[in-house]
Write an enzyme that holds these catalytic residues in place. Structure first.
Site, mmCIF file in Angstrom:
data_model
loop_
_atom_site.group_PDB
_atom_site.id
_atom_site.type_symbol
_atom_site.label_atom_id
_atom_site.label_comp_id
_atom_site.label_asym_id
_atom_site.label_seq_id
_atom_site.Cartn_x
_atom_site.Cartn_y
_atom_site.Cartn_z
ATOM 1 N N HIS A 120 -31.163 73.970 53.157
ATOM 2 C CA HIS A 120 -31.066 72.520 53.385
ATOM 3 C C HIS A 120 -30.836 71.876 52.011
ATOM 4 C CE1 HIS A 120 -32.612 68.453 54.225
ATOM 5 N NE2 HIS A 120 -32.467 68.725 55.507
ATOM 6 N N ASP A 196 -39.444 77.000 51.468
ATOM 7 C CA ASP A 196 -39.234 75.745 52.183
ATOM 8 C C ASP A 196 -39.717 75.986 53.610
ATOM 9 O OD1 ASP A 196 -38.276 73.761 53.808
ATOM 10 O OD2 ASP A 196 -36.255 73.730 52.977
ATOM 11 N N GLN A 199 -39.256 74.152 58.540
ATOM 12 C CA GLN A 199 -38.997 74.570 59.923
ATOM 13 C C GLN A 199 -39.848 75.766 60.358
ATOM 14 O OE1 GLN A 199 -37.498 72.629 61.765
ATOM 15 N NE2 GLN A 199 -36.298 71.395 60.340
ATOM 16 N N LYS A 222 -42.380 66.591 61.122
ATOM 17 C CA LYS A 222 -41.723 67.642 61.912
ATOM 18 C C LYS A 222 -42.745 68.458 62.706
ATOM 19 C CE LYS A 222 -37.940 68.216 58.598
ATOM 20 N NZ LYS A 222 -36.768 67.643 59.268
ATOM 21 N N CYS A 377 -27.406 68.475 56.789
ATOM 22 C CA CYS A 377 -27.841 68.579 55.383
ATOM 23 C C CYS A 377 -27.731 70.012 54.888
ATOM 24 C CB CYS A 377 -29.266 68.051 55.195
ATOM 25 S SG CYS A 377 -29.447 66.324 55.552
HETATM 26 N N1 PMP Z 1 -35.846 71.819 54.612
HETATM 27 C C1 PMP Z 1 -35.479 72.075 55.872
HETATM 28 C C2 PMP Z 1 -35.247 73.510 56.272
HETATM 29 C C3 PMP Z 1 -35.339 71.041 56.778
HETATM 30 O O1 PMP Z 1 -34.981 71.307 58.037
HETATM 31 C C4 PMP Z 1 -35.586 69.717 56.358
HETATM 32 C C5 PMP Z 1 -35.421 68.549 57.318
HETATM 33 N N2 PMP Z 1 -34.359 68.646 58.194
HETATM 34 C C6 PMP Z 1 -35.971 69.505 55.041
HETATM 35 C C7 PMP Z 1 -36.088 70.578 54.200
HETATM 36 C C8 PMP Z 1 -36.261 68.136 54.524
HETATM 37 O O2 PMP Z 1 -37.330 67.586 55.183
HETATM 38 P P1 PMP Z 1 -37.762 66.080 54.900
HETATM 39 O O3 PMP Z 1 -36.579 65.227 55.249
HETATM 40 O O4 PMP Z 1 -38.918 65.842 55.792
HETATM 41 O O5 PMP Z 1 -38.088 66.013 53.460
#
Ligand code: PMP
Length: 421
Positions: A120, A196, A199, A222, A377
């Site tokens: 991401h 990270d 998910q 999330k 993203c």
């Molecule tokens: N890493 C991953 C794998 C994600 O799916 C996301 C959110 N889609 C993020 C980071 C970023 O999360 P946040 O917008 O809550 O900072």
């Protein structure tokens, strides 16, 4: 798992649009909130609101106690110690905290950081930006099926590699990376392993001691919690050595013109008034998930993914990205209409997408089916597959087979409207 009963806990699912219930399939972006979380926040403002770690009056002391209890609950959820839990805004802030802090006193020009092609942007840009300071960033390959290439990781690890930062579960492919195995490989090279967990922590049991990662970042929103609260777990010994990210009030023991003594972790990393309501909401969300059991959450999503895969088999012009084996993937299904090429082969997929995901999502929305479309993203990953975007459906505890069936009907409508087949 009684999904119908779970859904009753979520006020938003009482909402009808055009007389139909909503089918929410975008929990990868953010989850809906049960009343237990919403009520907890209301309760805080109505009864306990005062700033934390400051006042010596009883209300402030109680508010501090609630905040620190939330920290304990988060710590227990991932098998960490409370002093290893730093409250941040979200995963993005957790990862930025690391990149900025490491730059201060861990990294020097010529050092190398390894990330992967499936990251991401939140686990991509904070590291790639460090190139400005002559820190190299290299990318671990993935296979066509969307697995991380562990041989490539081993080949790219070297003496210069200070940090390896990887997603536990891909938000596009659903791939579950074998973080236990990766952790060993990375530590054999004496590098720091950052995960990270945006998910993974919401969807599967995560035990930081078992993984033996040095850091993991995740977001409250999330996992049924409110927006604006996230977590960075770090091993205490490393946190202690690290420089603060933001600075100001709350994060100091003493301040004089010529001398500043910082707080110990985690407060050293929590400058300014923290998100107390968010921490309480997150703690309530964790209680909710614990009550269901994280093994059950994982099993439920696995079953739904399997069910959806079987249903999607009906359409021979849909390509699904990521592992086909549900044991190795989470409940995230990214797909495209792909001219009958069911399997991803680079040469075939090149220019074959013939319905744009935004059109797919728009038509599904006309049936109250909420999916995400776009690059999610993860543009380097889109580049890898040479596609501009995908449509993504993702599952959580409040989704069931009926939701999948409605999605399939929606896909049939897309085919009809777009005159496919
Ligand atoms: N890493 C991953 C794998 C994600 O799916 C996301 C959110 N889609 C993020 C980071 C970023 O999360 P946040 O917008 O809550 O900072």
């Amino acid at each position: 798992m009684d999904v119908k009963k779970i859904r009753e806990d979520f006020p938003i699912f009482r909402k009808m649009i055009n007389g139909k219930r909503i089918v929410y399939l975008d929990s990868t972006a953010t989850t809906q909130k049960p009343y237990q979380v919403i009520e907890k926040i209301k309760e805080f403002y109505e009864n306990y609101n005062a700033n934390v770690h400051r006042g010596i009056y009883s209300l402030s002391e109680y508010s501090t106690e609630l905040y620190e209890k939330s920290r304990e609950n988060v710590a227990g959820f991932i098998n960490a110690h409370p002093e290893e839990i730093v409250f941040v805004r979200n995963t993005t802030e957790g990862l930025n905290l690391l990149s900025y802090s490491f730059l201060w006193n861990f990294l020097k020009p010529g050092d190398k950081i390894l990330i992967s092609m499936m990251e991401h942007h939140s686990n991509f840009i904070p590291w790639v930006r460090l190139k400005h300071f002559n820190i190299d960033v290299d990318f671990i390959n993935i296979t066509e099926e969307g697995y991380l290439d562990l041989e490539d990781l081993k080949n790219k690890l070297d003496k210069r590699t200070k940090i390896v930062s990887l997603s536990h579960v891909s938000n596009v492919l659903g791939t579950i990376n074998d973080v236990n195995e990766i952790s060993k490989i990375v530590h054999d090279n004496n590098s720091i392993f950052v995960v990270d967990g945006a998910q993974s922590v919401p969807h599967t049991p995560v035990d930081v001691k078992k993984i033996d990662c040095d850091f993991i970042a995740f977001s409250g929103h999330k996992m049924l919690g409110p927006m604006g609260i996230g977590v960075l777990y770090g091993k205490y010994d490393i946190l202690k050595e690290m420089a603060p990210f933001l600075s100001g009030g709350e994060m100091i023991k003493e301040v004089h013109i010529n001398n500043i003594i910082y707080e110990d972790p985690p407060l050293k990393f929590e400058a300014g008034t923290p998100n107390v309501e968010g921490s309480l909401g997150l703690s309530a969300a964790i209680d909710y998930l614990k009550n269901i059991g994280m093994e059950n959450v994982r099993d439920h999503e696995k079953r739904l993914t399997d069910y959806a895969f079987k249903k999607m088999d009906e359409f021979d012009d849909i390509v699904i990205y990521g592992p086909k084996n549900v044991e190795k993937r989470g409940g995230v299904i990214s797909f495209n209409f792909n001219n009958g090429n069911r399997y991803i082969e680079k040469e075939l997929i090149k220019n074959d997408i013939f319905v744009h995901p935004h059109d797919v999502a728009g038509i599904l929305d006309s049936e109250n089916i909420m999916v995400r479309s776009g690059h999610h993203c993860a543009e380097p990953l889109m580049d890898f597959y040479r596609i501009p975007a995908t449509t993504r459906a993702s599952f959580y505890i409040y989704n069931d087979e009926e939701d999948v069936d409605i999605l399939m009907d929606g896909i049939k409508k897309v085919r009809k409207v777009m005159k496919i087949g």
